[in-house]
Scaffold this active site. Structure first.
Site, PDB file in Angstrom:
ATOM      1  N   CYS B  86       0.823  -1.200   0.000  1.00  0.00           N
ATOM      2  CA  CYS B  86       0.000   0.000   0.000  1.00  0.00           C
ATOM      3  C   CYS B  86       0.865   1.262   0.000  1.00  0.00           C
ATOM      4  O   CYS B  86       1.535   1.533  -0.979  1.00  0.00           O
ATOM      5  CB  CYS B  86      -0.985  -0.048   1.167  1.00  0.00           C
ATOM      6  N   HIS B 203      -3.508  -5.714   0.992  1.00  0.00           N
ATOM      7  CA  HIS B 203      -2.848  -5.930   2.283  1.00  0.00           C
ATOM      8  C   HIS B 203      -2.804  -7.406   2.679  1.00  0.00           C
ATOM      9  O   HIS B 203      -3.717  -7.889   3.354  1.00  0.00           O
ATOM     10  CB  HIS B 203      -3.612  -5.171   3.371  1.00  0.00           C
ATOM     11  N   GLU B 205      -1.090  -8.761   4.940  1.00  0.00           N
ATOM     12  CA  GLU B 205      -0.952  -8.900   6.402  1.00  0.00           C
ATOM     13  C   GLU B 205      -2.309  -8.869   7.100  1.00  0.00           C
ATOM     14  O   GLU B 205      -2.419  -9.233   8.263  1.00  0.00           O
ATOM     15  CB  GLU B 205      -0.002  -7.826   6.959  1.00  0.00           C
TER      16      GLU B 205
END
Lengths: 79, 226
Positions: B86, B203, B205
């Protein structure tokens, strides 16, 4: 001395913000607004130096940071 | 394996990355403050998401001059593994470590939702545990994820297999409807020619353990572990 820097999107790069503003202008009656491109205006105060040197410095600033030359053009005036 | 997570003023996904690396994968993790000038002893760097320097001027435009970026560039030049997620991706393109640029989303909105991605290249250190052509669902959360590069650059990226992820529908079709932000060629993630630097807007994560509802992003991190 003052540098006035204009950063604009290159031709061919879509400007959705400009499009939205154009549509809005049209909706309030300004049909003559054909194309709107939104850019940035940066005013920068410089220490006194010969104009040619100032031009060199401002060009460097534009290339390094103020504009992303992948998508943006820049021009400036120094007074 | 030791991961370094670079923290800029305004980073806000640094803790999420730290958590996944340390607690989910059981690897070593350490934060690297952006004022550091030396980067030693790390196997992989993560540039996390967030709003470094408030996205002033352009996303990533000021962060690229943080003192730590000199070390990040040297790390990349030496073949070190770097993943920018990002805002991290935005910083990597501004710094010239990845080609192209990330512009304001086509519809000018901040978009936060799960999106389907197609793994276009599984022959990278970041995607080797995925299958080529596999469809995964990974959340995006950005206002400036509209990938742009000139035609020549796009062609080079395609020819070299540097497009790693593309937005697609549930069936893996990379249609315009499946494109959330106007990215050219539905690009969601690209790597450099040497394949040691990856940038991606989604994302991984945020979907690396079951409690988060999906583990589709976990293999990005697992792929890195030797």
């Amino acid at each position: 001395m003052i540098a006035k820097i204009y950063v604009t999107l290159k031709n061919g790069v879509l400007d959705p913000q400009g499009k939205a503003v154009q549509h809005s202008l049209e909706s309030i009656g300004y049909k003559e607004a054909q194309d709107v491109r939104i850019g940035k205006f940066i005013e920068l105060k410089l220490t006194e130096m010969p104009k040619s040197e100032a031009e060199k410095k401002v060009k460097e600033m534009c290339e390094k940071m103020l504009a992303n030359t992948v998508i943006e053009n820049y021009r400036f005036e120094i007074d | 394996m030791k991961f370094g997570i670079v923290v800029f003023p305004g980073s806000n996904c640094d803790h999420d990355c730290y958590h996944v690396v340390k607690n989910v994968l059981g690897q070593e993790a350490e934060y690297i403050w952006h004022k550091e000038t030396q980067i030693n002893g790390f196997d992989c760097l993560i540039l996390p998401g967030g709003f470094s320097y408030g996205d002033y001027l352009r996303t990533g435009a000021i962060a690229k001059f943080s003192p730590v970026m000199k070390g990040v560039k040297e790390f990349a030049d030496g073949g070190g593994l770097i993943i920018g997620i990002c805002n991290g991706f935005q910083i990597l393109v501004e710094a010239g470590l990845l080609p192209g640029v990330l512009m304001r989303n086509r519809d000018l909105k901040f978009i936060c939702e799960n999106r389907y991605l197609k793994v276009e290249n599984s022959d990278t250190p970041f995607t080797r545990l995925y299958n080529k052509g596999e469809v995964v669902s990974i959340p995006i959360a950005h206002a400036d994820g509209n990938y742009f590069a000139d035609d020549q650059t796009l062609k080079r990226l395609q020819d070299n297999g540097q497009i790693v992820f593309r937005y697609c529908d549930a069936d893996g079709k990379t249609t315009d409807n499946a494109n959330p932000n106007g990215s050219l060629l539905n690009v969601a993630g690209v790597c450099n020619e040497k394949r040691n630097v990856l940038g991606m807007m989604p994302h991984p994560e945020r979907c690396a353990e079951e409690i988060m509802g999906s583990i589709d992003g976990k293999r990005v991190f697992e792929s890195l572990i030797k």
